[in-house]
Design a protein around this motif. Structure first.
Motif, mmCIF file in Angstrom:
data_model
loop_
_atom_site.group_PDB
_atom_site.id
_atom_site.type_symbol
_atom_site.label_atom_id
_atom_site.label_comp_id
_atom_site.label_asym_id
_atom_site.label_seq_id
_atom_site.Cartn_x
_atom_site.Cartn_y
_atom_site.Cartn_z
ATOM 1 N N ASP A 52 -3.612 3.172 -7.868
ATOM 2 C CA ASP A 52 -4.091 3.652 -6.675
ATOM 3 C C ASP A 52 -3.116 4.358 -5.775
ATOM 4 O O ASP A 52 -3.169 5.264 -5.198
ATOM 5 N N ASN A 53 -1.924 3.685 -5.521
ATOM 6 C CA ASN A 53 -1.052 4.367 -4.763
ATOM 7 C C ASN A 53 -0.400 5.625 -5.214
ATOM 8 O O ASN A 53 -0.499 6.547 -4.341
ATOM 9 N N ARG B 221 -2.202 -2.982 -9.809
ATOM 10 C CA ARG B 221 -3.094 -1.776 -9.867
ATOM 11 C C ARG B 221 -2.639 -0.754 -8.656
ATOM 12 O O ARG B 221 -2.849 0.366 -8.874
ATOM 13 N N ARG B 222 -2.291 -1.469 -7.615
ATOM 14 C CA ARG B 222 -2.030 -0.672 -6.610
ATOM 15 C C ARG B 222 -0.804 0.245 -6.914
ATOM 16 O O ARG B 222 -0.757 1.340 -6.707
ATOM 17 N N GLU C 251 0.805 -1.245 -0.156
ATOM 18 C CA GLU C 251 -0.022 0.027 -0.025
ATOM 19 C C GLU C 251 0.893 1.273 0.092
ATOM 20 O O GLU C 251 0.251 2.418 -0.129
#
Length: 316
Positions: free
Chosen positions: A290-291, A285-286, A247
C-alpha cells in the motif's frame, strides 16, 4: 600499454559482487510487493558509466535484477538512478520501457536537465528525484540547486528523495521540512547506532516522520548494523520506526549493494527479516504494497477487503 576507457575500469573497492546464491525466503510476501529501492547498472558496454563518477560498480543489468525479484517474490520495484550514471538516464529509461508497468523510477536531475527531458522521464514512469548529501558521491547540493530542480519538476507530484548519513539528518532537518510535497529519506538515514539512546539523528528522524510529509525507507539494515548478519540492532530500529509511522514507511533491497564494507548481504535474508520489521500481516502489507503504491503512483494492490493473508510459513 593502453589504459582502458574509464567506463571499463575495474570495480571500485566497496563494490563487491552481489551474493552468489541468495536463499529462497521463508517469508511469503503479499501480492504486488514492491522493492522500493534498487539500482540497475550497465552493462557498461551498452550504458557507459559517467566519466565524473566517484565509483565503478559491477554490472547489474535489468535482466539480473528482474530475476532476483522473481526469486524473492517481489513483483514491483522502484529503480533509483545511481550516481555512477550521473544525469544520463538511458539505463533507467531502458529499464522502465521494458518493465511492463511494474517499475517506477527515481532520477538525478542536473543543471542541464531540461523540462522536456523531465516530462519524458515522467511519461515512462519516473516519480521522484534524489538529492545526495554524501560526500563520497558529490558535493552537497546548494539551496539554489535544489530550488532549480523543484521549479523544473513543478506540477508532476514527484517525491524528493534525501540520501544522508548519520548526524546529517539532524543538520538538514530544517531544509527537509521546508521542501514541498512528499519527502522520503533513504536507508534509515544511515544513522549511527553506536549511541542510539542519545542520538540527535534519531530524534530528528522521528520528528520528521511526525510532520506528516516525510517518509522513510527502512532499507539498508546491513549498512546501519554494527553487529553483522542477521543485523539485529538495525532490524530493531527499523521495526520501531515502522511501528512509529506505519503509513509512511517503505522497504527496498538496495540491490546490488554498492559502496559497502565487506561482502554483499544475502537478499533472501533481507526479505526474511521483514517478519521482524513488520511482524503483523497488516503492517507488512502497508510496508510492501500500500505505501509504495501511494508514494510512487503504482495502481492499487489487491482489495483490502479481501484481508491480508498471514505471510509467515506454516509450522510443521
Amino acid at each position: 600499454m593502453t589504459e582502458p576507457a574509464l567506463h571499463e575500469a575495474a570495480p571500485t573497492p566497496g563494490c563487491p559482487p552481489p551474493h552468489p546464491a541468495p536463499r529462497s525466503p521463508s517469508l511469503v510476501l503479499p501480492p504486488d510487493s514492491c522493492d522500493a529501492h534498487c539500482h540497475i547498472l550497465g552493462p557498461a558496454a551498452v550504458f557507459p558509466y559517467a566519466p565524473e563518477r566517484t565509483f565503478t560498480p559491477i554490472d547489474a543489468p535489468k535482466e539480473q535484477v528482474a530475476a532476483l525479484h522473481a526469486h524473492l517474490g517481489l513483483s514491483r520495484a522502484v529503480v533509483v538512478q545511481s550516481s555512477c550514471n550521473g544525469h544520463d538516464h538511458r539505463v533507467l529509461l531502458d529499464a522502465l520501457a521494458a518493465g511492463g508497468g511494474r517499475l517506477r523510477g527515481v532520477a538525478l536531475i542536473g543543471e542541464t536537465t531540461t523540462r522536456a527531458q523531465i516530462e519524458e522521464l515522467h511519461r515512462v514512469g519516473v516519480r521522484g528525484f534524489r538529492l545526495n548529501f554524501l560526500p563520497h558521491l558529490r558535493t552537497a547540493p546548494t539551496r539554489e540547486e535544489i530550488d532549480s530542480v523543484l521549479e523544473r519538476v513543478d506540477g508532476l507530484d514527484w517525491v524528493t528523495e534525501i540520501h544522508v548519513k548519520g548526524q546529517e539528518v539532524a543538520r538538514y532537518e530544517s531544509l527537509i521540512r521546508s521542501l514541498p510535497g512528499r519527502v522520503v529519506i533513504d536507508h534509515l538515514a544511515r544513522v549511527d547506532l553506536a549511541d542510539a539512546a542519545r542520538n540527535p539523528a534519531l530524534r530528528s528522524l522521528r520528528a520528521l516522520l511526525d510532520s506528516g510529509d516525510v517518509w522513510l525507507k527502512v532499507s539498508g539494515v546491513d549498512r546501519v548494523s554494527r553487529q553483522g548478519p542477521p543485523y539485529a540492532d538495525a532490524v530493531a530500529l527499523a521495526a520501531s520506526l515502522v511501528a512509529h509511522a506505519p503509513e509512511r514507511v517503505v522497504w527496498g533491497t538496495d540491490y546490488p549493494h554498492v559502496n559497502i564494507e565487506g561482502a554483499a548481504p544475502d537478499d533472501g535474508l533481507l526479505v526474511d527479516l521483514l517478519a521482524d520489521i513488520a511482524p503483523d500481516p497488516g503492517l507488512l502489507r502497508r510496508l510492501m504494497v500500500d505505501n509504495p503504491a501511494a508514494l510512487f503512483d503504482f495502481p492499487p494492490g489487491p482489495s483490502v477487503a479481501e484481508g491480508p493473508s498471514d505471510p509467515r510459513p506454516e509450522q510443521t
